[in-house]
Scaffold this motif. Structure first.
Motif, PDB file in Angstrom:
ATOM      1  N   ALA A  12      -3.895  -3.688  -7.347  1.00 38.57           N
ATOM      2  CA  ALA A  12      -4.780  -3.123  -8.125  1.00 38.57           C
ATOM      3  C   ALA A  12      -5.634  -2.104  -7.308  1.00 38.57           C
ATOM      4  O   ALA A  12      -6.020  -1.013  -7.934  1.00 38.57           O
ATOM      5  CB  ALA A  12      -5.883  -4.177  -8.621  1.00 38.57           C
ATOM      6  N   LEU A  13      -5.939  -2.376  -6.154  1.00 37.12           N
ATOM      7  CA  LEU A  13      -6.664  -1.362  -5.328  1.00 37.12           C
ATOM      8  C   LEU A  13      -5.805  -0.088  -5.207  1.00 37.12           C
ATOM      9  O   LEU A  13      -6.695   1.090  -5.454  1.00 37.12           O
ATOM     10  CB  LEU A  13      -6.866  -2.093  -3.923  1.00 37.12           C
ATOM     11  N   ARG A  14      -4.561  -0.069  -4.865  1.00 36.12           N
ATOM     12  CA  ARG A  14      -3.859   1.016  -4.774  1.00 36.12           C
ATOM     13  C   ARG A  14      -3.915   1.921  -6.075  1.00 36.12           C
ATOM     14  O   ARG A  14      -3.845   3.164  -6.158  1.00 36.12           O
ATOM     15  CB  ARG A  14      -2.474   0.649  -4.493  1.00 36.12           C
ATOM     16  N   ARG A  15      -3.709   1.227  -7.267  1.00 35.59           N
ATOM     17  CA  ARG A  15      -3.841   1.863  -8.768  1.00 35.59           C
ATOM     18  C   ARG A  15      -5.152   2.470  -8.825  1.00 35.59           C
ATOM     19  O   ARG A  15      -5.168   3.723  -9.360  1.00 35.59           O
ATOM     20  CB  ARG A  15      -3.305   0.842  -9.868  1.00 35.59           C
ATOM     21  N   ASP A  16      -6.102   1.903  -8.555  1.00 33.43           N
ATOM     22  CA  ASP A  16      -7.487   2.465  -8.802  1.00 33.43           C
ATOM     23  C   ASP A  16      -7.545   3.914  -7.780  1.00 33.43           C
ATOM     24  O   ASP A  16      -8.190   4.655  -8.329  1.00 33.43           O
ATOM     25  CB  ASP A  16      -8.414   1.397  -8.449  1.00 33.43           C
ATOM     26  N   ALA A  17      -7.124   3.619  -6.813  1.00 30.48           N
ATOM     27  CA  ALA A  17      -7.272   4.791  -5.533  1.00 30.48           C
ATOM     28  C   ALA A  17      -6.353   6.140  -6.275  1.00 30.48           C
ATOM     29  O   ALA A  17      -6.798   7.181  -5.924  1.00 30.48           O
ATOM     30  CB  ALA A  17      -6.851   4.272  -4.243  1.00 30.48           C
ATOM     31  N   VAL A  18      -5.127   5.914  -6.691  1.00 29.11           N
ATOM     32  CA  VAL A  18      -4.343   6.801  -7.027  1.00 29.11           C
ATOM     33  C   VAL A  18      -4.971   7.502  -8.393  1.00 29.11           C
ATOM     34  O   VAL A  18      -4.851   8.696  -8.400  1.00 29.11           O
ATOM     35  CB  VAL A  18      -2.819   6.197  -7.466  1.00 29.11           C
ATOM     36  N   ALA A  19      -5.350   6.548  -9.380  1.00 28.58           N
ATOM     37  CA  ALA A  19      -5.952   7.095 -10.666  1.00 28.58           C
ATOM     38  C   ALA A  19      -7.385   8.148 -10.136  1.00 28.58           C
ATOM     39  O   ALA A  19      -7.507   9.046 -10.618  1.00 28.58           O
ATOM     40  CB  ALA A  19      -6.467   6.138 -11.479  1.00 28.58           C
ATOM     41  N   ALA A  20      -8.003   7.574  -9.189  1.00 30.72           N
ATOM     42  CA  ALA A  20      -8.943   8.492  -8.593  1.00 30.72           C
ATOM     43  C   ALA A  20      -8.640   9.640  -8.130  1.00 30.72           C
ATOM     44  O   ALA A  20      -9.275  10.642  -8.269  1.00 30.72           O
ATOM     45  CB  ALA A  20      -9.900   7.549  -7.676  1.00 30.72           C
ATOM     46  N   LEU A  65       1.029  -1.096  -0.175  1.00 27.10           N
ATOM     47  CA  LEU A  65      -0.044  -0.213  -0.120  1.00 27.10           C
ATOM     48  C   LEU A  65       0.696   1.359   0.019  1.00 27.10           C
ATOM     49  O   LEU A  65       0.229   2.389  -0.178  1.00 27.10           O
ATOM     50  CB  LEU A  65      -0.918   0.114   1.151  1.00 27.10           C
ATOM     51  N   SER A  66       2.267   1.094   0.393  1.00 30.82           N
ATOM     52  CA  SER A  66       3.046   2.333   0.181  1.00 30.82           C
ATOM     53  C   SER A  66       3.880   2.415  -1.155  1.00 30.82           C
ATOM     54  O   SER A  66       4.563   3.601  -1.228  1.00 30.82           O
ATOM     55  CB  SER A  66       4.073   2.052   1.396  1.00 30.82           C
ATOM     56  N   LYS A  67       3.623   1.574  -2.186  1.00 25.12           N
ATOM     57  CA  LYS A  67       4.264   1.947  -3.365  1.00 25.12           C
ATOM     58  C   LYS A  67       3.512   2.661  -4.142  1.00 25.12           C
ATOM     59  O   LYS A  67       2.499   2.253  -4.679  1.00 25.12           O
ATOM     60  CB  LYS A  67       4.346   0.358  -3.773  1.00 25.12           C
ATOM     61  N   PHE A  68       3.949   3.819  -4.395  1.00 24.83           N
ATOM     62  CA  PHE A  68       3.368   4.768  -5.277  1.00 24.83           C
ATOM     63  C   PHE A  68       3.989   4.849  -6.639  1.00 24.83           C
ATOM     64  O   PHE A  68       3.445   5.600  -7.597  1.00 24.83           O
ATOM     65  CB  PHE A  68       3.284   6.199  -4.763  1.00 24.83           C
ATOM     66  N   GLY A  69       5.190   4.151  -6.888  1.00 28.09           N
ATOM     67  CA  GLY A  69       5.772   3.931  -8.225  1.00 28.09           C
ATOM     68  C   GLY A  69       5.808   5.310  -8.928  1.00 28.09           C
ATOM     69  O   GLY A  69       6.562   6.254  -8.668  1.00 28.09           O
ATOM     70  N   ALA A  70       5.549   5.074 -10.427  1.00 31.23           N
ATOM     71  CA  ALA A  70       5.499   6.431 -11.158  1.00 31.23           C
ATOM     72  C   ALA A  70       4.374   7.357 -11.174  1.00 31.23           C
ATOM     73  O   ALA A  70       4.526   8.441 -11.715  1.00 31.23           O
ATOM     74  CB  ALA A  70       5.549   5.726 -12.717  1.00 31.23           C
ATOM     75  N   SER A  71       3.722   7.295  -9.993  1.00 33.31           N
ATOM     76  CA  SER A  71       2.729   8.292  -9.989  1.00 33.31           C
ATOM     77  C   SER A  71       3.234   9.487  -9.063  1.00 33.31           C
ATOM     78  O   SER A  71       4.348   9.473  -8.956  1.00 33.31           O
ATOM     79  CB  SER A  71       1.373   7.656  -8.866  1.00 33.31           C
ATOM     80  N   VAL A  72       2.378  10.678  -8.855  1.00 29.46           N
ATOM     81  CA  VAL A  72       2.945  12.030  -8.547  1.00 29.46           C
ATOM     82  C   VAL A  72       2.759  12.003  -6.935  1.00 29.46           C
ATOM     83  O   VAL A  72       3.207  12.899  -6.437  1.00 29.46           O
ATOM     84  CB  VAL A  72       2.088  12.955  -9.129  1.00 29.46           C
ATOM     85  N   PHE A  73       2.257  10.825  -6.290  1.00 29.35           N
ATOM     86  CA  PHE A  73       2.187  10.777  -5.079  1.00 29.35           C
ATOM     87  C   PHE A  73       3.307  10.308  -4.334  1.00 29.35           C
ATOM     88  O   PHE A  73       4.143   9.541  -4.415  1.00 29.35           O
ATOM     89  CB  PHE A  73       0.796  10.255  -4.443  1.00 29.35           C
TER      90      PHE A  73
END
Length: 668
Positions: free
Chosen positions: A511-519, A481-489
């Motif tokens: 998948a849940l983290r990716r969906d939350a970041v996109a939202a 849940l802490s991996k934000f990868g290439a996102s801006v967060f």
């Protein structure tokens, strides 16, 4: 005061969208860039597609994109400029930077307007006028001192209008918008984005009797602007937007200089974070996120003509780059010896490393800067050679380097190791976010809240299953849940609120983290509000003067109508209208050649035997067949460069009119 009046904006230049995106990632709160046409850098235009791409990336961080619609326009260009204003607005742009007042008489989109430096704002009266006709930010003349800036700030409404000031880059010697030498001599107009840079040429300087005062000196060429040491004082004077010059500059320059000022402004914000002084309230940045640089910024590494803070701290004698308009670089060391195809150099710093492709330079005996491009650099391991010497093999023949000999001081103006470093990924910009993972009756929910207060969540519907190892399960949840990868967060804090140690597969967590970041990204974009166009005061306020000369740059009928509406009685046509055919001030400058050469009458006051013998008589500038007169207006402490428009320029206009009729404002 509002929160906005305490925000500091770092405004970076961009030649193209890729450079603009790099500026954003290196900490810019805003970027200014040219559109398809009508920008004051004719060779730095961009497509609407690229502007849209840049706006999309900037708005992720709530940074803004300013479009330079800052040339003066002919009547036959106004409709195309109006269409382009709407086009860039639909592409997502936040601001138009404007010089031509005729644009204010058109049906523009509801986009915020900023007054270009070309509008020549030097007085409180003019600044107040620009605010009252609808400009939300005004770019001050670079020649102003701190007290003059403060005096302007005090007449403005901080809720309505911000002050913008150039803090770095090349300096035009003339007041911006008040230089016509290029048009007079070549037909290329600086006010239309096509300056021929006559100020960087070498000139002989002679007095009224023809005696030489200077020989082949670049007496109109200024050092580069650097306000690194004055940022706090500029904030105190009322500046809120700090502008870097350079829409012709390359990627490395924008990365380095943007990063440099990001560090300085962040330090200033941090120092005033808990200020209780009402005169120095806490300040904040104008966009979101924190920037991490993977290099140490150094303005000396980019092209510069050495640095000056110009007139900010008062008049100084050493503001000119009179010997050369080129980049002298950083002092490296001394030449030890030369050979048929090499030279040996001993750096002053023993830790210095030289590289293939480095650029060196030195001043010859005539004080001209000579460049030496290095093909190959080798540490000198020859027996008996001085320690820490390098044998360098230039690209060009040694015979061409005049006066290059042992004992010469040599500089480095291109460090290839530095250049290659900035070609790599050199920064990261992240927005802090709080994360909460909780259970629901149907499964789980991941909620994110960013540092600006935007929130979003994503849900996972699944059966609940207890983990076999609660400790390892908790560690796994936190890891994924802490991996934000290439996102801006970037994670600020993670809270896990579960009644029991529920097991969730790693693939589901990801998948849940990716969906939350996109939202959350979408929530930020949905919440982003472009700055609003300010309304002009009604009834129309009066312009500070009732007559305008060619210096006002009125080049179309709409601009004439604007000034007439604001009470101006006499409105002359712009210099580009070709009505000033006799001698005219082709350049007005705060820089004074007499002062820089210690020939100013004010400098002689109180000097025994000198007072009264030095007078502000005209001087002559000579470059080949070109001759210009320098006249000195000592009361405001200004210099006028006086000359005539060439017949070839007049003839060229006649030819253009015959081939393709154009329309522009004229009085006769």
């Amino acid at each position: 005061m509002s929160l906005l009046s305490h925000q500091l904006e770092l405004l970076a230049p961009a030649r193209d969208a890729d450079i603009g995106i790099a500026a954003i990632h290196h900490g810019a709160d805003a970027v200014y860039i040219g559109a398809p046409a009508f920008g004051a850098r004719a060779s730095a235009s961009n497509t609407l597609h690229d502007i849209e791409r840049l706006c999309t990336e900037a708005h992720r961080f709530h940074s803004k994109i300013f479009i330079t619609l800052n040339t003066i326009l002919r009547d036959d260009e106004l409709e195309a400029a109006r269409h382009m204003a709407w086009d860039v607005y639909h592409a997502g742009a936040d601001v138009l930077i404007v010089q031509d007042m005729g644009l204010l008489e058109l049906d523009l989109p509801p986009i915020q307007l900023h007054a270009s430096t070309q509008t020549d704002i030097r007085t409180p009266e003019k600044a107040r006028f620009m605010q009252d006709v609808g400009f939300s930010q005004i770019v001050l003349a670079r020649e102003l001192t701190l007290p003059q800036i403060k005096a302007i700030s005090e007449v403005l409404d901080a809720e309505r209008c911000n002050l913008e000031f150039f803090v770095h880059g090349a300096l035009c010697v003339a007041y911006s918008g008040q230089c016509f030498i290029s048009h007079a001599h070549t037909g290329r107009s600086a006010n239309r984005g096509d300056c021929s840079q006559a100020c960087r040429l070498p000139y002989h300087v002679t007095d009224a009797e023809g005696r030489f005062i200077a020989h082949d000196k670049h007496v109109l060429s200024m050092k580069d602007n650097n306000q690194s040491d004055n940022l706090a004082a500029l904030v105190d004077a009322g500046v809120r937007s700090f502008k870097i010059e350079g829409r012709y500059k390359d990627m490395a320059y924008v990365k380095n200089i943007t990063g440099h000022y990001r560090v300085l402004i962040d330090e200033l914000i941090e120092a005033r974070q808990y200020s209780a002084d009402p005169e120095r309230p806490p300040i904040s940045r104008a966009s979101s996120g924190n920037t991490t640089l993977f290099f140490t910024p150094n303005p000396e590494q980019n092209f510069n003509r050495e640095f000056t803070d110009y007139f900010v701290q008062g008049r100084k004698e050493d503001i000119g780059a009179f010997d050369s308009p080129k980049n002298p670089g950083i002092v490296l060391g001394e030449v030890v010896s030369t050979g048929p195809n090499w030279l040996e150099v001993q750096p002053y710093d023993p830790a210095t490393v030289l590289h293939n492709g480095d650029g060196l330079c030195y001043y010859d005996l005539q004080k001209e800067l000579v460049g030496v491009a290095i093909n190959r650099a080798e540490p000198n391991s020859k027996k008996g050679a001085p320690t820490n010497t390098w044998r360098l093999f230039p690209k060009d023949p040694m015979a061409g380097f005049r006066d290059l000999r042992a004992g010469m001081v040599i500089n480095r103006n291109r460090d290839m190791d530095w250049v290659r470093g900035l070609e790599k990924n050199s920064s990261e910009r992240r927005i802090g976010a709080w994360v909460e993972f909780a259970e629901t009756p149907q499964g789980f929910v991941l909620s994110l809240t960013d540092e600006d207060g935007h929130s979003a969540s994503a849900t996972l519907v699944c059966p609940k299953e207890l983990a076999k190892d609660a400790v390892r399960n908790d560690a796994s949840l936190r890891e994924h849940l802490s991996k934000f990868g290439a996102s801006v967060f970037d994670l600020l804090n993670l809270q896990i609120k579960l009644s029991q140690a529920w097991f969730v597969p790693a693939s589901s967590l990801n998948a849940l983290r990716r969906d939350a970041v996109a939202a959350l990204e979408q929530a930020r974009l949905d919440a982003y509000a472009r700055p609003q166009r300010a309304a002009a005061l009604e009834p129309p306020v009066s312009y500070p003067e009732d007559s305008l000369t060619y210096l006002a740059n009125v080049y179309n009928q709409k601009a004439h109508d604007f000034y007439a509406k604001h009470g101006v009685q006499v409105i002359e046509a712009a210099y580009e209208s070709h009505e000033e055919l006799g001698e005219a001030s082709l350049m007005i400058t705060k820089h004074c050649v007499r002062f820089s050469m210690s020939l100013c009458p004010k400098q002689a006051k109180g000097v025994t035997g000198v007072q009264g013998t030095i007078k502000a008589e005209p001087l002559m500038l000579i470059n080949g067949s070109e001759k210009l007169t320098l006249r000195f207006d000592c009361k405001p402490c200004e210099m006028h460069v006086v000359g005539k428009m060439k017949k070839s320029v007049l003839n060229q206009r006649i030819k253009e009119m015959a081939e393709s009729p154009i329309t522009f404002y004229k009085t006769r």
